[in-house]
Scaffold this motif. Structure first.
Motif, PDB file in Angstrom:
ATOM      1  N   LYS A 165       0.716  -1.410  -0.335  1.00 58.69           N
ATOM      2  CA  LYS A 165       0.012   0.152  -0.403  1.00 58.69           C
ATOM      3  C   LYS A 165       0.744   1.082  -0.011  1.00 58.69           C
ATOM      4  O   LYS A 165       2.456   1.413   0.552  1.00 58.69           O
ATOM      5  CB  LYS A 165      -0.841  -0.012   1.142  1.00 58.69           C
ATOM      6  CG  LYS A 165      -2.450  -1.139   1.399  1.00 58.69           C
ATOM      7  CD  LYS A 165      -3.257  -0.465   2.369  1.00 58.69           C
ATOM      8  CE  LYS A 165      -3.815  -2.167   3.099  1.00 58.69           C
ATOM      9  NZ  LYS A 165      -5.024  -1.872   1.405  1.00 58.69           N
ATOM     10  N   ALA A 167       0.362   6.006   0.799  1.00 59.40           N
ATOM     11  CA  ALA A 167      -0.420   6.708   0.794  1.00 59.40           C
ATOM     12  C   ALA A 167      -0.509   8.044   0.034  1.00 59.40           C
ATOM     13  O   ALA A 167       1.192   8.426  -0.112  1.00 59.40           O
ATOM     14  CB  ALA A 167      -0.795   6.995   2.279  1.00 59.40           C
ATOM     15  N   LEU A 224       3.633   1.961   2.440  1.00 58.85           N
ATOM     16  CA  LEU A 224       2.776   2.135   3.424  1.00 58.85           C
ATOM     17  C   LEU A 224       2.062   0.556   5.051  1.00 58.85           C
ATOM     18  O   LEU A 224       1.900  -0.351   4.021  1.00 58.85           O
ATOM     19  CB  LEU A 224       1.181   2.758   3.240  1.00 58.85           C
ATOM     20  CG  LEU A 224       0.246   3.220   4.346  1.00 58.85           C
ATOM     21  CD1 LEU A 224       0.771   4.366   5.207  1.00 58.85           C
ATOM     22  CD2 LEU A 224      -0.935   3.586   3.591  1.00 58.85           C
ATOM     23  N   VAL A 227      -3.334   1.792   7.837  1.00 59.55           N
ATOM     24  CA  VAL A 227      -3.462   2.993   7.130  1.00 59.55           C
ATOM     25  C   VAL A 227      -4.310   4.455   8.577  1.00 59.55           C
ATOM     26  O   VAL A 227      -3.857   4.873   8.501  1.00 59.55           O
ATOM     27  CB  VAL A 227      -5.339   2.682   7.033  1.00 59.55           C
ATOM     28  CG1 VAL A 227      -6.712   4.196   6.909  1.00 59.55           C
ATOM     29  CG2 VAL A 227      -5.653   1.966   5.689  1.00 59.55           C
ATOM     30  N   ALA A 230      -1.060   6.646   7.981  1.00 62.85           N
ATOM     31  CA  ALA A 230      -1.062   7.333   7.194  1.00 62.85           C
ATOM     32  C   ALA A 230      -2.030   8.552   8.599  1.00 62.85           C
ATOM     33  O   ALA A 230      -1.933  10.235   8.424  1.00 62.85           O
ATOM     34  CB  ALA A 230      -1.624   7.243   5.797  1.00 62.85           C
ATOM     35  N   THR A 231      -2.865   8.140   8.158  1.00 66.16           N
ATOM     36  CA  THR A 231      -4.176   9.225   9.611  1.00 66.16           C
ATOM     37  C   THR A 231      -3.076   9.995  10.882  1.00 66.16           C
ATOM     38  O   THR A 231      -2.878  11.502  11.201  1.00 66.16           O
ATOM     39  CB  THR A 231      -5.284   8.341  10.246  1.00 66.16           C
ATOM     40  OG1 THR A 231      -4.869   7.264  10.725  1.00 66.16           O
ATOM     41  CG2 THR A 231      -6.021   8.222   8.849  1.00 66.16           C
ATOM     42  N   ILE A 260      -6.619  12.067   2.249  1.00 67.61           N
ATOM     43  CA  ILE A 260      -5.289  11.005   2.163  1.00 67.61           C
ATOM     44  C   ILE A 260      -6.129  10.052   1.867  1.00 67.61           C
ATOM     45  O   ILE A 260      -7.773   9.402   1.786  1.00 67.61           O
ATOM     46  CB  ILE A 260      -5.864  10.621   3.807  1.00 67.61           C
ATOM     47  CG1 ILE A 260      -5.572  11.273   4.700  1.00 67.61           C
ATOM     48  CG2 ILE A 260      -4.309   9.315   3.882  1.00 67.61           C
ATOM     49  CD1 ILE A 260      -5.335  10.435   6.182  1.00 67.61           C
ATOM     50  N   SER A 261      -5.499   9.603   0.701  1.00 68.22           N
ATOM     51  CA  SER A 261      -5.875   8.530  -0.187  1.00 68.22           C
ATOM     52  C   SER A 261      -5.196   7.599  -0.078  1.00 68.22           C
ATOM     53  O   SER A 261      -4.031   7.966   0.061  1.00 68.22           O
ATOM     54  CB  SER A 261      -6.483   8.741  -1.616  1.00 68.22           C
ATOM     55  OG  SER A 261      -5.043   9.317  -2.473  1.00 68.22           O
ATOM     56  N   ILE A 262      -5.303   6.469  -0.380  1.00 70.92           N
ATOM     57  CA  ILE A 262      -4.831   4.785   0.001  1.00 70.92           C
ATOM     58  C   ILE A 262      -4.107   4.474  -0.880  1.00 70.92           C
ATOM     59  O   ILE A 262      -5.704   4.285  -1.478  1.00 70.92           O
ATOM     60  CB  ILE A 262      -4.867   3.642   1.246  1.00 70.92           C
ATOM     61  CG1 ILE A 262      -5.519   4.869   2.422  1.00 70.92           C
ATOM     62  CG2 ILE A 262      -4.309   2.720   1.477  1.00 70.92           C
ATOM     63  CD1 ILE A 262      -4.763   6.152   2.620  1.00 70.92           C
ATOM     64  N   ALA A 277      -7.928  12.163  -2.977  1.00 66.78           N
ATOM     65  CA  ALA A 277      -7.374  13.018  -1.947  1.00 66.78           C
ATOM     66  C   ALA A 277      -7.994  14.188  -1.716  1.00 66.78           C
ATOM     67  O   ALA A 277      -7.982  14.987  -0.772  1.00 66.78           O
ATOM     68  CB  ALA A 277      -5.390  12.713  -2.387  1.00 66.78           C
ATOM     69  N   LEU A 294     -10.089  10.829   5.562  1.00 68.32           N
ATOM     70  CA  LEU A 294      -9.711   9.244   4.816  1.00 68.32           C
ATOM     71  C   LEU A 294     -10.449   9.463   3.434  1.00 68.32           C
ATOM     72  O   LEU A 294     -11.915   9.574   4.224  1.00 68.32           O
ATOM     73  CB  LEU A 294      -9.507   8.184   5.938  1.00 68.32           C
ATOM     74  CG  LEU A 294      -8.800   6.896   4.761  1.00 68.32           C
ATOM     75  CD1 LEU A 294      -7.487   7.044   4.663  1.00 68.32           C
ATOM     76  CD2 LEU A 294      -9.639   6.096   5.897  1.00 68.32           C
TER      77      LEU A 294
END
Length: 561
Positions: A165, A167, A224, A227, A230-231, A260-262, A277, A294
């Motif tokens: 993954k 981000a 990544l 998740v 990222a947050t 935020i995009s994953i 994002a 997110l």
């Protein structure tokens, strides 16, 4: 060390190698024993001028000037024998003149056997500067949008190959344009440089920070782990941005909205990840800013909707789609009607009545709030004058000035013209400004004094929720403080809110300033405010905001006219 630890360590080493390969500021080629190009990094295409697919069909010798071909062949033979070497030579280019390069040939050995050769190309000509400039932001020295997109593309390839993954964090500074307007672009640029440095300090070595617009930054987090990573990073970034800035004697606070995009959940290519994002960032901004969100699928529709709302807003004034609503205010010592606040509503031809919470933030962001605010001011004065002529009481009317409106150089003239055209007595107009005007306290004091010289009154709206500290209140020429409804609605629920209300009232009375509370809906709230000597209130306890026709009926019934 156990087998699992060894595997994990090897995987980490591989990731670091791949990241350095893709993110290197030099062109890198991986070659086989026949000097055929088997792998390139993004900079290789920029330096050579060839597409990646073309390079993978070439040999290193195809890029070298014929005069240097023999020298290069000898050095390559050394590399195959395990001996690294460096040479300066000319490289051909499909569109530019020949480039002078420094070529590093490094053998890649596995179990003491040379399996391949890494060729690192450093551009020694002026084109190097051009290439660097094309990939770098002038102000901050960070990678720019072009560089970001190339590195995002290569990182996606790696993530796909290794089932990982990544981000993308889209950062937009909240109301940054107002800093530029108030303090000037020079100080604004210094603020951006400081913010860029703070953001960089939060990130790991392999993360990429780019500046992609005036006050917009994007962060790429490869490899990544979750998740939550990222947050959590986004929350740390918000904390860093929120820390007060001091620039040439000015102290102020900035906030930001982060989307935020994953990969692969939010998108599988560069464009979809950036759009996702961006959409999440707008949701964070719509939810009050100074927050991260997110990406969720429904956000793409909301971004599309925002675009149409902004387009329709541009035509709403011309089409006469705005109207004024009035909310009465009452004196707590007498329980008598003593004024009103004027609010704007938008009657959309298709959607019907649209809530201010939906369109005012878009109007503020797009700059349309200035034209809308000017219309509200002029129309309010005209309608107030007509109410008086029709026999309704001569009580003050409050009209909101947005920060962008207040920062206009002609704001005093705009207010003066509205009063002259309507022939409304100035003492019946109260202008509500928010705490954010204190971002440039010296200018604000000057503008307020000029407005007061017209004969109008000034109210500080939403006190306790904005930029200012208590010291600013005594410096501003204001006649009224308005307690924000976020505190009022917590009366009977939170002692902290009650304490803040009590403090605001005591402070205001000490400075001989009237206090009005908005959003009063219950008798409990009313009694608390009366007990703590709040002067005036408004809210649904007495009346919701009313269209002019309804408002006249309300006043007639209430005042027994």
């Amino acid at each position: 060390m156990g087998d699992f630890d060894i595997v994990r360590k090897l995987k980490k080493s591989e990731q670091q190698y791949e990241s350095l390969f893709f993110h290197s500021s030099n062109a890198i080629f991986i070659l086989n024993s026949a000097a055929e190009i088997k792998k390139v990094n993004p900079l290789a295409t920029l330096v050579t001028g060839y597409k990646e697919e073309d390079l993978l069909m070439m040999k290193l010798g195809d890029l070298v000037h014929q005069n240097d071909a023999q020298t290069m062949d000898k050095c390559y033979e050394k590399a195959l024998k395990g001996i690294a070497s460096t040479i300066e030579m000319d490289m051909s280019h499909p569109s530019l003149n020949e480039l002078t390069i420094k070529l590093f040939l490094v053998p890649i050995e596995i179990d003491n056997v040379v399996e391949s050769v890494m060729a690192i190309v450093e551009n020694m000509t002026d084109e190097l500067k051009i290439s660097k400039m094309a990939m770098e932001d002038d102000l901050t020295g960070l990678p720019n949008r072009r560089c970001l997109m190339e590195k995002l593309s290569s990182s996606l390839t790696y993530a796909f190959d290794h089932k990982e993954k990544l981000a993308v964090l889209f950062i937009d500074l909240d109301r940054f344009k107002l800093v530029n307007d108030a303090l000037g672009h020079l100080l604004g640029d210094q603020a951006l440089i400081k913010i860029a440095s703070r953001l960089q300090n939060v990130l790991d070595e392999l993360d990429l920070l780019a500046r992609v617009g005036g006050d917009e930054f994007v962060i790429l987090i490869p490899h990544l782990s979750s998740v939550e990573q990222a947050t959590n990073t986004a929350k740390q970034l918000l904390e860093e941005i929120r820390d007060p800035l001091v620039i040439e004697g000015y102290e102020f606070t900035l906030t930001a909205s982060i989307g935020i995009s994953i990969y692969p959940d939010s998108g599988t290519d560069t464009e979809s990840l950036m759009k996702s994002a961006d959409a999440a960032m707008y949701r964070a901004k719509a939810n009050g800013s100074d927050a991260c969100e997110l990406y969720k699928r429904e956000m793409r529709y909301q971004l599309h909707e925002k675009f149409h709302v902004e387009n329709d807003l541009r035509r709403a004034l011309e089409r006469g789609e705005f109207s004024l609503f009035f909310q009465p205010q009452f004196d707590l010592s007498t329980n008598q009607y003593c004024g009103e606040e004027v609010l704007v509503r938008w009657d959309h031809p298709v959607e019907g009545l649209i809530s201010p919470s939906k369109f005012l933030s878009i109007a503020e962001e797009s700059g349309l709030i200035v034209a809308i605010g000017e219309w509200v001011l002029k129309e309010s004065c005209l309608q107030k004058k007509r109410l008086i002529e029709q026999g309704f009481p001569e009580v003050p009317m409050s009209v909101n000035l947005s920060l962008k409106q207040f920062l206009q150089k002609n704001i005093v003239e705009t207010v003066k013209n509205a009063l002259q055209e309507s022939k409304l007595p100035p003492h019946l107009l109260e202008l509500e400004v928010t705490e954010s005007v204190t971002i440039d306290i010296d200018r604000t004091k000057g503008v307020l004094q000029r407005l007061l010289s017209l004969g109008v009154h000034i109210s500080l709206d939403d006190f306790g929720t904005g930029y200012s500290s208590l010291q600013y209140v005594s410096q501003l020429s204001i006649q009224e403080l308005k307690i924000d409804q976020t505190f009022v609605r917590n009366i009977g629920k939170e002692r902290q809110s009650e304490g803040i209300i009590s403090m605001i009232i005591n402070l205001a009375h000490y400075l001989n300033i009237t206090v009005i509370a908005e959003g009063v809906e219950t008798e409990e709230q009313l009694l608390f405010l009366k007990e703590h000597r709040c002067n005036k209130v408004q809210g649904y306890y007495y009346s919701r905001p009313l269209a002019l026709k309804e408002y006249k009926v309300f006043l007639t019934d209430t005042l027994h006219l």
